[in-house]
Design a protein around this motif. Structure first.
Motif, PDB file in Angstrom:
ATOM      1  N   ALA A 145       0.820  -1.219   0.000  1.00  0.00           N
ATOM      2  CA  ALA A 145       0.000   0.000   0.000  1.00  0.00           C
ATOM      3  C   ALA A 145       0.851   1.265   0.000  1.00  0.00           C
ATOM      4  O   ALA A 145       0.346   2.351  -0.299  1.00  0.00           O
ATOM      5  N   PHE A 146       2.128   1.146   0.346  1.00  0.00           N
ATOM      6  CA  PHE A 146       2.905   2.360   0.610  1.00  0.00           C
ATOM      7  C   PHE A 146       3.103   3.259  -0.615  1.00  0.00           C
ATOM      8  O   PHE A 146       2.948   4.491  -0.502  1.00  0.00           O
ATOM      9  N   PRO A 147       3.419   2.699  -1.799  1.00  0.00           N
ATOM     10  CA  PRO A 147       3.600   3.603  -2.945  1.00  0.00           C
ATOM     11  C   PRO A 147       2.377   4.485  -3.201  1.00  0.00           C
ATOM     12  O   PRO A 147       2.519   5.684  -3.457  1.00  0.00           O
ATOM     13  N   ARG A 148       1.190   3.925  -3.074  1.00  0.00           N
ATOM     14  CA  ARG A 148      -0.021   4.739  -3.282  1.00  0.00           C
ATOM     15  C   ARG A 148      -0.147   5.824  -2.194  1.00  0.00           C
ATOM     16  O   ARG A 148      -0.492   6.976  -2.494  1.00  0.00           O
ATOM     17  N   LEU A 149       0.168   5.457  -0.942  1.00  0.00           N
ATOM     18  CA  LEU A 149       0.083   6.448   0.134  1.00  0.00           C
ATOM     19  C   LEU A 149       1.079   7.590  -0.106  1.00  0.00           C
ATOM     20  O   LEU A 149       0.741   8.770   0.037  1.00  0.00           O
ATOM     21  N   LEU A 150       2.276   7.214  -0.531  1.00  0.00           N
ATOM     22  CA  LEU A 150       3.290   8.247  -0.785  1.00  0.00           C
ATOM     23  C   LEU A 150       2.867   9.134  -1.963  1.00  0.00           C
ATOM     24  O   LEU A 150       3.102  10.353  -1.947  1.00  0.00           O
ATOM     25  N   GLU A 151       2.224   8.504  -2.942  1.00  0.00           N
ATOM     26  CA  GLU A 151       1.717   9.272  -4.085  1.00  0.00           C
ATOM     27  C   GLU A 151       0.707  10.339  -3.595  1.00  0.00           C
ATOM     28  O   GLU A 151       0.710  11.471  -4.067  1.00  0.00           O
ATOM     29  N   VAL A 152      -0.132   9.952  -2.638  1.00  0.00           N
ATOM     30  CA  VAL A 152      -1.090  10.913  -2.067  1.00  0.00           C
ATOM     31  C   VAL A 152      -0.321  12.027  -1.343  1.00  0.00           C
ATOM     32  O   VAL A 152      -0.530  13.218  -1.598  1.00  0.00           O
ATOM     33  N   TYR A 153       0.585  11.638  -0.442  1.00  0.00           N
ATOM     34  CA  TYR A 153       1.336  12.657   0.313  1.00  0.00           C
ATOM     35  C   TYR A 153       2.050  13.629  -0.641  1.00  0.00           C
ATOM     36  O   TYR A 153       2.103  14.834  -0.399  1.00  0.00           O
ATOM     37  N   ASN A 154       2.623  13.066  -1.723  1.00  0.00           N
ATOM     38  CA  ASN A 154       3.431  13.887  -2.636  1.00  0.00           C
ATOM     39  C   ASN A 154       2.614  14.958  -3.365  1.00  0.00           C
ATOM     40  O   ASN A 154       3.181  15.894  -3.916  1.00  0.00           O
ATOM     41  N   GLN A 155       1.301  14.802  -3.380  1.00  0.00           N
ATOM     42  CA  GLN A 155       0.470  15.793  -4.097  1.00  0.00           C
ATOM     43  C   GLN A 155       0.262  17.074  -3.297  1.00  0.00           C
ATOM     44  O   GLN A 155      -0.308  18.029  -3.804  1.00  0.00           O
ATOM     45  N   TYR A 183      12.297   3.092  -0.086  1.00  0.00           N
ATOM     46  CA  TYR A 183      11.376   3.553  -1.137  1.00  0.00           C
ATOM     47  C   TYR A 183      10.981   5.011  -0.872  1.00  0.00           C
ATOM     48  O   TYR A 183      10.955   5.839  -1.797  1.00  0.00           O
ATOM     49  N   ALA A 184      10.712   5.324   0.381  1.00  0.00           N
ATOM     50  CA  ALA A 184      10.346   6.711   0.730  1.00  0.00           C
ATOM     51  C   ALA A 184      11.501   7.653   0.402  1.00  0.00           C
ATOM     52  O   ALA A 184      11.299   8.730  -0.160  1.00  0.00           O
ATOM     53  N   GLN A 185      12.720   7.239   0.732  1.00  0.00           N
ATOM     54  CA  GLN A 185      13.869   8.119   0.453  1.00  0.00           C
ATOM     55  C   GLN A 185      13.997   8.402  -1.039  1.00  0.00           C
ATOM     56  O   GLN A 185      14.362   9.487  -1.443  1.00  0.00           O
ATOM     57  N   GLU A 186      13.671   7.395  -1.831  1.00  0.00           N
ATOM     58  CA  GLU A 186      13.815   7.597  -3.282  1.00  0.00           C
ATOM     59  C   GLU A 186      12.661   8.405  -3.867  1.00  0.00           C
ATOM     60  O   GLU A 186      12.816   9.066  -4.882  1.00  0.00           O
ATOM     61  N   ASN A 187      11.489   8.325  -3.232  1.00  0.00           N
ATOM     62  CA  ASN A 187      10.295   8.853  -3.901  1.00  0.00           C
ATOM     63  C   ASN A 187       9.567   9.995  -3.188  1.00  0.00           C
ATOM     64  O   ASN A 187       8.645  10.571  -3.780  1.00  0.00           O
ATOM     65  N   ALA A 188       9.950  10.324  -1.976  1.00  0.00           N
ATOM     66  CA  ALA A 188       9.204  11.383  -1.276  1.00  0.00           C
ATOM     67  C   ALA A 188       9.565  12.749  -1.868  1.00  0.00           C
ATOM     68  O   ALA A 188      10.739  13.038  -2.132  1.00  0.00           O
ATOM     69  N   ALA A 189       8.537  13.588  -2.031  1.00  0.00           N
ATOM     70  CA  ALA A 189       8.760  14.919  -2.602  1.00  0.00           C
ATOM     71  C   ALA A 189       9.168  15.921  -1.528  1.00  0.00           C
ATOM     72  O   ALA A 189       9.618  17.014  -1.835  1.00  0.00           O
ATOM     73  N   MET A 190       8.974  15.555  -0.261  1.00  0.00           N
ATOM     74  CA  MET A 190       9.230  16.494   0.840  1.00  0.00           C
ATOM     75  C   MET A 190      10.366  15.953   1.715  1.00  0.00           C
ATOM     76  O   MET A 190      10.719  14.782   1.604  1.00  0.00           O
ATOM     77  N   PRO A 191      10.920  16.785   2.622  1.00  0.00           N
ATOM     78  CA  PRO A 191      11.941  16.270   3.542  1.00  0.00           C
ATOM     79  C   PRO A 191      11.388  15.112   4.368  1.00  0.00           C
ATOM     80  O   PRO A 191      10.217  15.100   4.739  1.00  0.00           O
ATOM     81  N   LEU A 192      12.273  14.145   4.629  1.00  0.00           N
ATOM     82  CA  LEU A 192      11.870  12.909   5.274  1.00  0.00           C
ATOM     83  C   LEU A 192      12.573  12.782   6.619  1.00  0.00           C
ATOM     84  O   LEU A 192      13.726  13.168   6.756  1.00  0.00           O
ATOM     85  N   CYS A 193      11.866  12.233   7.585  1.00  0.00           N
ATOM     86  CA  CYS A 193      12.471  11.988   8.900  1.00  0.00           C
ATOM     87  C   CYS A 193      12.321  10.502   9.227  1.00  0.00           C
ATOM     88  O   CYS A 193      11.231   9.952   9.112  1.00  0.00           O
ATOM     89  N   TYR A 194      13.408   9.868   9.651  1.00  0.00           N
ATOM     90  CA  TYR A 194      13.360   8.441  10.020  1.00  0.00           C
ATOM     91  C   TYR A 194      12.950   8.279  11.481  1.00  0.00           C
ATOM     92  O   TYR A 194      13.430   8.996  12.363  1.00  0.00           O
ATOM     93  N   ASN A 195      12.079   7.321  11.738  1.00  0.00           N
ATOM     94  CA  ASN A 195      11.671   7.002  13.124  1.00  0.00           C
ATOM     95  C   ASN A 195      11.498   5.498  13.278  1.00  0.00           C
ATOM     96  O   ASN A 195      10.771   4.878  12.509  1.00  0.00           O
TER      97      ASN A 195
END
Ligand code: FMN
Length: 324
Positions: A145-155, A183-195
């Protein structure tokens, strides 16, 4: 590196955050445990509590799936002087996710998209310039499910995405799913934080080795267990850790007792902290039981005094998760 103290409901409330910031530090921002606004937004009590926090280092977190509730609460936060709010899409609790809130919302990416459209359309009307960050898990029951969720966030103009790479169904079990974070590191449009699962300097270094591009890290359980962990990671370890832990404990006990009285609620609140911090001490299982079983404040104080007197700090003491 930017360091965040994760929100931990029942552990990192206002008393804890203020004491940690004043007496230990090493944290760039503290995220509050979630507030669930109703149709009239946050309650008077919640507003009064948030009014006492330092705006420069505190990010209030909201848990909701309703744009109107979110915008009402954000208007209140803006009036208090806050300029950043965090959205919780990670809470795995059954009651929360059954209502499709927290990690439960991750099952409905289309609804989430509508939610974002409405909040970003309304935000400037209630809180001009307010920044919205998101704290998310990577899915409900499947990483697919994550790629679709990231696609939403990226909009959307999300300020920052904090990713705890577990599924809702994982709760806190097993290991973080590093592939999804990659995957998030490669595809996120915004700054990312690891937790997730940074309990020691070695864990932190392992994350940096795995993800060298990391610029932001959020730590929760590891920092409740060892409040000096951020300083150790920054290369500024405290000179006298035992004295630091003792002083922090004494302030928490004093301030919590002032707010909660000296009954069972106080003893439970303090014992919950010890479930984490006890891992710093050598051979302290019996001391932990005495702390948990204390029937009144005097017994509690005596149990803590014994712990500090009779148990040394482990050189590499760190949080140990219950199931691993
Ligand atoms: C007792 C407890 C309470 C938590 N409360 C919250 C919360 O209110 N909001 C939130 O976003 N995450 C909450 N979390 C999740 C943590 O913020 C964090 O994402 C998770 O513990 C993984 O990070 P860690 O391994 O560094 O602890 C909670 C976790 C625990 C164990």
């Amino acid at each position: 590196m930017i360091f965040y103290f994760a929100p931990l409901e029942g552990l990192t409330g206002a008393v804890y955050r203020r004491a940690h910031a004043a007496m230990v530090g090493g944290v760039d921002k503290y995220f509050t445990p979630f507030y669930s606004p109703g149709s009239v937004g946050l309650s008077k009590k919640e507003i009064a509590e948030l009014d006492g926090d330092d705006r420069a280092i505190t990010v209030p977190q909201l848990l909701t799936k309703r744009p109107a509730e979110f915008l009402t609460a954000v208007g209140q936060l803006y009036a208090l002087g806050y300029r950043e709010v965090n959205l919780n899409f990670g809470c795995p609790s059954g009651t929360v996710s059954a209502k499709h809130k927290g990690a439960g919302f991750l099952q409905l990416p289309d609804d989430m998209c509508t939610f974002f459209k409405e909040i970003f359309a309304g935000i400037d009307g209630v809180a001009p310039g307010m920044q919205i960050s998101v704290k998310t898990r990577i899915g409900y029951s499947s990483e697919d499910a994550f790629p679709r969720l990231l696609e939403v966030y990226n909009q959307f103009p999300i300020k920052e995405l904090i990713v705890h790479p577990r599924l809702r169904q994982d709760f806190y079990r097993g290991h973080p799913r590093y592939g999804s974070y990659a995957y998030a590191q490669e595809n996120a449009a915004m700054p990312l934080c690891y937790n997730g699962d940074i309990f020691s300097l070695a864990d932190y270094e392992a994350i940096l080795q795995r993800f060298p591009a990391t610029t932001r890290v959020m730590i929760g359980r590891g920092a409740v267990a060892d409040p000096t962990l951020f300083l150790a990671i920054r290369g500024q370890p405290v000179a006298d850790k035992r004295a630091c832990l003792r002083a922090l404990h004494d302030r928490l006990l004093e301030e919590n007792s002032r707010r909660m009285g000296v009954g069972n609620n106080l003893l439970c609140r303090m014992a919950d902290l010890w479930n984490y911090q006890i891992h710093l001490f050598a051979g302290a299982e019996q001391a932990r039981r005495r702390i948990r079983q204390a029937a009144n404040l005097a017994e509690y104080r005596a149990a803590v005094a014994t712990l500090f007197r009779e148990h040394s700090l482990l050189p590499d003491g760190a949080f140990v998760p219950p199931q691993k």
